[in-house]
Design an enzyme around this catalytic site. Structure first.
Site, PDB file in Angstrom:
ATOM      1  N   ASP A 182       0.826  -1.213   0.000  1.00  0.00           N
ATOM      2  CA  ASP A 182       0.000   0.000   0.000  1.00  0.00           C
ATOM      3  C   ASP A 182       0.861   1.264   0.000  1.00  0.00           C
ATOM      4  O   ASP A 182       2.092   1.188   0.052  1.00  0.00           O
ATOM      5  CB  ASP A 182      -0.917  -0.053   1.241  1.00  0.00           C
ATOM      6  CG  ASP A 182      -2.251   0.633   1.005  1.00  0.00           C
ATOM      7  OD1 ASP A 182      -2.395   1.336  -0.006  1.00  0.00           O
ATOM      8  OD2 ASP A 182      -3.147   0.475   1.858  1.00  0.00           O
ATOM      9  N   GLY A 219      -4.920   4.434  -7.096  1.00  0.00           N
ATOM     10  CA  GLY A 219      -5.451   4.637  -8.445  1.00  0.00           C
ATOM     11  C   GLY A 219      -4.814   5.789  -9.188  1.00  0.00           C
ATOM     12  O   GLY A 219      -5.404   6.340 -10.110  1.00  0.00           O
ATOM     13  N   ASN A 220      -3.579   6.160  -8.815  1.00  0.00           N
ATOM     14  CA  ASN A 220      -2.953   7.321  -9.441  1.00  0.00           C
ATOM     15  C   ASN A 220      -2.150   7.008 -10.699  1.00  0.00           C
ATOM     16  O   ASN A 220      -1.135   7.626 -10.965  1.00  0.00           O
ATOM     17  CB  ASN A 220      -2.042   8.029  -8.438  1.00  0.00           C
ATOM     18  CG  ASN A 220      -2.846   8.894  -7.495  1.00  0.00           C
ATOM     19  OD1 ASN A 220      -3.929   9.346  -7.846  1.00  0.00           O
ATOM     20  ND2 ASN A 220      -2.340   9.110  -6.304  1.00  0.00           N
ATOM     21  N   ASP A 239     -10.829   3.044  -2.142  1.00  0.00           N
ATOM     22  CA  ASP A 239     -11.423   1.862  -1.499  1.00  0.00           C
ATOM     23  C   ASP A 239     -12.868   1.638  -1.921  1.00  0.00           C
ATOM     24  O   ASP A 239     -13.651   2.584  -2.066  1.00  0.00           O
ATOM     25  CB  ASP A 239     -11.372   2.015   0.024  1.00  0.00           C
ATOM     26  CG  ASP A 239      -9.964   1.821   0.543  1.00  0.00           C
ATOM     27  OD1 ASP A 239      -9.044   1.675  -0.282  1.00  0.00           O
ATOM     28  OD2 ASP A 239      -9.791   1.821   1.770  1.00  0.00           O
TER      29      ASP A 239
HETATM   30  C1  GAL Z   1      -6.224   1.090   2.254  1.00  0.00           C
HETATM   31  C2  GAL Z   1      -6.404   0.024   1.209  1.00  0.00           C
HETATM   32  C3  GAL Z   1      -7.413  -0.978   1.734  1.00  0.00           C
HETATM   33  C4  GAL Z   1      -6.872  -1.579   3.002  1.00  0.00           C
HETATM   34  C5  GAL Z   1      -6.544  -0.484   4.018  1.00  0.00           C
HETATM   35  C6  GAL Z   1      -5.829  -1.036   5.226  1.00  0.00           C
HETATM   36  O1  GAL Z   1      -5.318   2.044   1.809  1.00  0.00           O
HETATM   37  O2  GAL Z   1      -6.863   0.618   0.024  1.00  0.00           O
HETATM   38  O3  GAL Z   1      -7.641  -1.973   0.760  1.00  0.00           O
HETATM   39  O4  GAL Z   1      -5.743  -2.333   2.700  1.00  0.00           O
HETATM   40  O5  GAL Z   1      -5.706   0.495   3.430  1.00  0.00           O
HETATM   41  O6  GAL Z   1      -5.508  -0.045   6.165  1.00  0.00           O
END
Ligand code: GAL
Length: 582
Positions: A182, A219-220, A239
């Site tokens: 992430d 998504g950038n 999300d």
């Molecule tokens: C977001 C991600 C989610 C999940 C979450 C966990 O940035 O898009 O799918 O992983 O973090 O904190």
């Protein structure tokens, strides 16, 4: 030669001719290859199976599995995960193809151990991660784990920044098969997204363990700066949430023109075996109605999206289980040809997608998003067929017979849809032509005006080419420019320089037609916002400000991000051009 093959050849020749005549530039919105006007010339490059640079032969079809986030967020522990592993087997999910069990954020302790290693949160996972991995493997499943390239994960647990190789080594030693990486708190890493993810790719290769790399940058534009050279899948959206607006929004980040020039007709040309667009994990089972669960699943299958279930498998109803394991629907997603379905019709509320399959048939989704019941018709010419064609209902698993020239799905209520397979087996149907590289990246020496290219990513208002935002001539301080981009704040647009350009030039200022009193600010970034590599900053400009000249060295820049901020302010990137010496 069979009559059917004869028809195909004739169709193909006609379509190639039509395509050749119709190819137009991307300089204005939606001029070519847009929904409903798809070109059907076969493309050798599209047909070639491309393995990404991780080159480990993984994810040749979209990954399938289960991820803890949508069901539990950070509330995961050893017992739950073991129960989920059991449920994946007992419910038939594993045998339907869902093999990766991925622990999302929340598995790790709030700090590293004294040697700097990541450790599991001891109260939640007293046996540690290796034991969890062993249990997952003992069930014939594969083990996935979440991390973050910033200092912290989104849940503010230790991120992998400056621990990249050590953490990938740790994962390998635990038997991890899939890493979801992430981007929270990564803005100040001082590295571009492409640099970060190249680093992870190399660290993974160095471990010697084949691991799928799933990346997120919210998504950038990973498809723009080379996601496919680094990872097997990249997020195209923020999300997903368990309601249909969110499901349709996420689907559109991949299948629609939410963040790319309309000439591309969605992101389909960037997907293929080993590299997939990821509009986020499934909410099937978390939505209010079965018809919603089915519509969501049909969309993800036709879009060749990764199928990561996100419901509590321990308590799933039979109807949800039947949706998630529908064999003929999954087969569309897992088709070896790996073409992402693309829209052949979009009226706003009604959509038709086509996904040409390996066996010579086509999967077609007819979907009503609108609140009124409607009939939706697909005519065979939109999918490269003609005459009488066999139709099979993939949800009902039933042959519907032969249909001449078209098929109509009647009385589809909101979220109602049909997923059908059209045609008979034979040689694969032609895929549409992807947008050619010279239409969306700098490929030639000399000057390339950005307004002659399709932007590769956008957020906010799309630019106008060679006009101001209101379609009048671009004029700054009384001077009119023939070339340039007319913007309305807020607008972020990315163009692909592809390491080819040496310099970038433009004149920026508020358009003379703007009569408001707000200020506008022009900024240029190398690639995306993550590396925070600001190449130019105009500061705040108002109507009285003199235009500013930009002349930048852009050697080595893959993508240029043009940001114009100013609430509804009109600003111009006049004469915006990339210059390549060689
Ligand atoms: C977001 C991600 C989610 C999940 C979450 C966990 O940035 O898009 O799918 O992983 O973090 O904190």
């Amino acid at each position: 030669m069979k009559l059917r093959d004869f028809y195909r050849i004739i169709m193909f020749v006609i379509l190639v001719m039509v395509f050749t005549i119709c190819v137009t530039s991307c300089s204005s919105e939606g001029v070519s290859n847009q929904a409903g006007k798809t070109d059907f010339s076969l493309s050798a490059s599209q047909e070639a199976v491309t393995l990404n640079a991780l080159d480990n032969g993984l994810a040749l079809t979209p990954p399938m599995g289960w991820n803890s986030w949508n069901a539990f967020e950070a509330d995961i522990d050893e017992q739950k995960i073991r129960q989920i592993a059991d449920a994946m087997v007992d419910s038939g999910m594993r045998d339907a193809g869902y093999t990766y069990l991925v622990l999302d954020d929340g598995w790790m302790a709030s700090s590293r151990d004294s040697d700097g290693n990541l450790v599991a949160e001891p109260n939640k996972f007293p046996s540690g991660m290796k034991a969890i991995g062993d249990y997952i493997h003992s069930k014939g499943l594969k083990f996935g784990i979440y991390e973050d390239r910033g200092h912290w994960t989104c849940q503010q647990l230790p991120g992998s920044f400056e621990h990249e190789q050590a953490d990938m080594d740790t994962f390998a030693s635990w038997g991890v098969d899939y890493i979801k990486m992430d981007s929270c708190f990564a803005e100040n890493n001082g590295r571009l997204s492409s640099e970060d993810y190249t680093l992870y790719k190399n660290c993974i290769i160095k471990t010697g363990r084949p691991m799928v790399l799933s990346i997120s940058d919210f998504g950038n534009g990973a498809w723009a700066w080379g996601g496919e050279d680094m990872a097997q899948l990249w997020r195209t959206s923020g999300d997903i949430f368990p309601w249909m607006d969110s499901v349709y929004y996420c689907a559109d980040t991949s299948g629609g023109n939410h963040s790319i020039h309309p000439a591309f007709n969605g992101l389909w040309q960037f997907a293929g075996p080993g590299h997939w667009n990821d509009p986020d994990m499934l909410q099937v089972g978390n939505l209010a109605k079965d018809i919603e669960n089915r519509a969501h699943f049909s969309l993800w299958c036709i879009l060749a999206a990764p199928l990561m279930a996100g419901n509590d498998l321990r308590s799933m109803s039979d109807s949800v289980k039947n949706i998630l394991t529908a064999p003929e629907v999954i087969r569309v997603n897992q088709d070896a040809r790996g073409i992402q379905g693309y829209k052949v019709y979009d009226s706003g509320d009604q959509e038709i997608y086509n996904k040409p399959l390996q066996d010579g048939t086509a999967a077609v989704l007819l979907l009503n998003k609108g609140s009124e019941p409607v009939d939706i018709t697909i005519t065979w010419d939109k999918i490269g067929l003609s005459g009488s064609q066999k139709v099979r209902d993939l949800w009902a698993r039933k042959d519907l017979g032969y249909y001449k020239d078209s098929f109509t799905a009647y009385n589809l209520t909101q979220h109602g849809h049909m997923l059908i397979k059209v045609g008979s087996t034979g040689s694969p149907l032609p895929a549409p032509a992807p947008v050619a590289s010279d239409k969306y990246m700098v490929t030639k020496s000399g000057t390339t005006y950005l307004s002659d290219l399709c932007y590769i990513w956008k957020n906010g208002n799309a630019p106008r080419s060679d006009k101001n935002y209101n379609n009048s001539p671009i004029t700054i301080n009384g001077i009119t420019y023939n070339k340039g981009l007319g913007c309305k704040g807020n607008s972020k647009i990315m163009y692909k320089l592809n390491n080819k350009a040496d310099s970038f030039k433009a004149v920026v200022g508020l358009d003379d037609s703007y009569s408001g009193n707000s200020t506008g600010r022009f900024r240029i970034y190398n690639e995306d916002l993550f590396g925070n590599k600001v190449l130019f900053d105009s500061g705040n400009m108002d109507r009285g400000s003199s235009a500013k000249n930009i002349d930048l060295d852009v050697r080595g820049v893959k993508c240029l991000l043009l940001v114009f901020e100013g609430d509804n302010v009109l600003g111009d990137w006049a004469n915006a051009q990339a210059i390549a010496v060689n």
